[in-house]
Structures are given as structure tokens and as C-alpha cells.
Design a protein around this motif. Sequence first.
Motif: not given
Length: 255
Positions: A184-185, A213-215, A220-222
Motif C-alpha cells: 500500500w505504501k 494489506d493488499v498482498e 485470499e482472492y486467488l
Amino acid sequence: MAGPTNAEREDPGAAPYGNFINYYSFNPPENRLTLVPSDLLKEVGAEDGQTTLVLDVGCNSGELTVALYRHLLGDDGASMGPREGQTLCLLGCDLDAALIDRAADSNPFPGAISFLPLDITDQPACDTILSSYLSRFNQGLFDLCTCLAVTMWVHLNHGDVGLLKMLSSLAVRCRYLLLEVQPWKCYQSAARRLRKLGRRDFEHFKELQIRGDVEGRIREYLEAECQMELLHSFGSTSWKRNLLLFKSKRTTMTK
């Protein structure tokens, strides 16, 4: 997605799609490849007598694509095929046609590496171009797709929906996915850079729901929506980004 303007090419610090014209001068290929196992082809199930196909999404001017090819061959990169009698072909794509021209002009392995201008968020174009490439090898999937430091740019320019669509698209096109997600940064830095240069802010930046926490959210989506599982984290680059290898769990894995 529209291509970059001449002004954007001249001012790489403001490249709104991540299409920096001298990207590998400040993030050289070894920053990633020192983390990638040299026997990655074995990990993805490459077999003697079969062609292993790799798609490099957001290849920029091609230096990393070529370096990955050499890395999978061995340190010298002298032969035209990978270890153990296998055949390796890489396709690099990027939305910036000027960068693709540079990649093609400097390609030392034109028989094994191809470069094509392609916006990975343009689903009709992807269906046509990638399917055509795969059909040349009588295959339906790429064995490996690399998507390194691309997710943020798709996210900023196409929003949450665009990011998830891209992930879904990649998940159905490959058996393994090597992913590097910007934290995110980096989003905040990219937005500040545009504002500092007096450019218009990213259209979707303020409305993004996937943040922090983009990663973790992408993982989670994958796993939950794309039938993929995380096999390995190969560690963190010098820019503090993890290299993650996912494997498709789909019942139909035929090439």
C-alpha cells in the motif's frame, strides 16, 4: 486503457501505468531473479520433449524477460533450450508499444522470446492474441505466468473490479502464477508523485476498498475465488516485496 502521451514518456516519474522508460536501470532484473530458483521449470512440471510456455505480463522494455530466460537456462544462457532437453518459449507483453519496440529490437533470442503490445485489462484483445499464441504450440494454457509489480498499476487505473478481473483472467490462463504485489505504501507514493508534478490524481485511488494489506487480500482472492493455492514465497526483494508462486487447483490442467 489509452496509451501514454509523449509527455508521460519524457517524464518517467509520472508514468501513470508504470511504463517507466528506464525502469530496469533502477530496478535491475537480478533484484527478482536472485530469489527465483534456477530449477523453477522442474517446479512447474516441465517435461522432456515438451514446450514450456511462459507469459510475462507488463514486460516493459524486456530486460527481465530475457534475464528470466537466461536464468532458467543456466548462468551462461548460451544454449537455445533449457536443461534436460526441454524447449522454453516466452511471450512478453506490455501496453506501451514504444517499450515493446525497444524490447523487440534488443531481443537476443527471437526464436524463443516474443514481444507483443497488449493491455492485460483488455479482455477481448487478450482472448484473441493469447489464444492465437498458444495455438501455435497446440496448447491451451501457459505453464507459467509472471506478473511482477503490475497489480498496483491495474488497481489504480481500473479500481478494485479491474484488479480482480485481471487476477481471474490470469488464473484461467496459466498453471502457475508468479506474483509480485506492490504494498500500500507504493500506492501512496505513486499518488504523491503525480500530485507533486501537478498531474491529475489516479481516478480510483480514493475509492479503493482493497487497501492496507493488499498482498493478503490478493492471496485470499486467488485462493477463494480463482482455485489457486500458494506453493512458495521465494522471499522479499530489495524493495521489500514478496515473490509468490501460486498453482492452479482446477481439475482441467491440460496444456
